[in-house]
Design a protein around this motif. Structure first.
Motif, short mmCIF file in Angstrom:
data_model
loop_
_atom_site.label_atom_id
_atom_site.label_comp_id
_atom_site.label_asym_id
_atom_site.label_seq_id
_atom_site.Cartn_x
_atom_site.Cartn_y
_atom_site.Cartn_z
N LYS A 92 30.67 10.97 51.10
CA LYS A 92 29.47 10.26 51.56
C LYS A 92 28.60 9.84 50.38
N LYS A 93 28.47 10.72 49.40
CA LYS A 93 27.70 10.40 48.20
C LYS A 93 28.32 9.22 47.45
N MET A 94 29.63 9.23 47.33
CA MET A 94 30.32 8.15 46.61
C MET A 94 30.21 6.82 47.35
N LEU A 95 30.30 6.86 48.67
CA LEU A 95 30.17 5.63 49.45
C LEU A 95 28.74 5.08 49.35
N LYS A 96 27.77 5.99 49.30
CA LYS A 96 26.37 5.57 49.14
C LYS A 96 26.17 4.94 47.76
N GLN A 97 26.83 5.48 46.75
CA GLN A 97 26.73 4.90 45.40
C GLN A 97 27.31 3.50 45.39
N LYS A 98 28.38 3.28 46.13
CA LYS A 98 28.97 1.94 46.20
C LYS A 98 27.99 0.98 46.86
N LEU A 99 27.35 1.43 47.95
CA LEU A 99 26.37 0.57 48.62
C LEU A 99 25.21 0.26 47.68
N ASP A 100 24.72 1.24 46.95
CA ASP A 100 23.62 1.01 45.99
C ASP A 100 24.03 -0.03 44.95
#
Length: 264
Positions: free
Chosen positions: A203-211
């Motif tokens: 989830k953290k990695m996917l949020k980093q991609k969105l950012d």
């Protein structure tokens, strides 16, 4: 060329695609609770048949119709006689024999047509229920799978890498971002990507991609307001000339990252 390992109760089949002695891509087939997720490329059929012969599964879920995910589905349909499911938008594509350009046929192999069935909102494996989440952007028939009980997410090709530098002309960065936001609304930690495999802190990695994509959108729009053309913005933000651009005769290009943001 093929490696099988277990992670968080999921059997991961890692396939390195080698052309001319050089690794050009990595793709995964995943197996959990009698559910096979994606079938790898036709090029890896011999290796995958060996895996299929030693593992039991009741049905197949395809995250989307691209040939690196559907390549051995015809063999499974002919030899294992199990149902194969995909989003309704992918059924017609699956029925066609290698409906993709020559360079992709050379990379992944020539996938024959097969009959896929339409996915509903949920799918029941042997002991678990999975939510089918429509997540377009990379492909119009792309889905992800989420198990609320275990917090496990199968994200197909929505993640792949934290930073996107080049996309196909059929992809849309804004639509991908909306699909990522949809997935981030679910409570998951374990994420399995069909090119990155198991992603720790998913989830953290996917949020980093969105950012990253949100910041990229801001940069693109600001440069466009300054009067730069799409080509000039591409050259400024993505100066590297990726090999896939020429190999694919520009079916892939950084230009489409920029143009899809500006046409949103």
């Amino acid at each position: 060329m093929i490696q099988v390992y277990e992670k968080k109760g999921v059997t991961c089949v890692k396939m390195d695609i080698v052309l001319g002695g050089k690794k050009v891509n990595t793709v995964y087939t995943l197996l959990v609770d009698g559910m096979l997720i994606d079938t790898g490329p036709k090029r890896m059929e011999t290796e995958l048949i060996s895996f299929y012969d030693n593992h039991s599964f009741d049905f197949v879920i395809l995250t989307h119709s691209h040939e690196d995910h559907t390549g051995t589905a015809p063999w499974i349909q002919e030899n294992r006689k199990v149902p194969i499911y995909i989003h309704p938008k992918g059924i017609e594509i699956c029925a066609q024999a290698y409906p993709y350009p020559k360079y992709r046929q050379l990379t992944w192999g020539k996938r024959e047509g097969f009959k896929a069935l339409p996915l509903g909102d949920t799918i029941q494996s042997r002991n678990q229920e999975w939510k089918v989440i429509y997540t377009p952007g990379h492909a119009d028939d792309h889905i992800s799978l989420f198990n609320e009980e275990t917090g496990t997410l199968f994200s197909g090709d929505l993640f792949v890498a934290r930073k996107t530098k080049v996309i196909m002309n059929s992809e849309s960065i804004p639509v991908i971002m909306d699909s990522i936001r949809t997935l981030l609304s679910y409570d998951f930690e374990s994420m399995f990507c069909c090119h990155a495999g198991y992603v720790e802190n998913g989830k953290k990695m996917l949020k980093q991609k969105l950012d990253y994509l949100e910041n990229l959108c801001g940069e693109v729009k600001n440069l466009h307001k300054e009067g730069l053309s799409i080509e000039e913005i591409k050259n400024k933000l993505f100066p590297k000339k990726y090999g896939i651009i020429s190999v694919s005769e520009r079916e892939w290009d950084s230009l489409y990252v920029v143009s899809s943001i500006l046409t949103d």
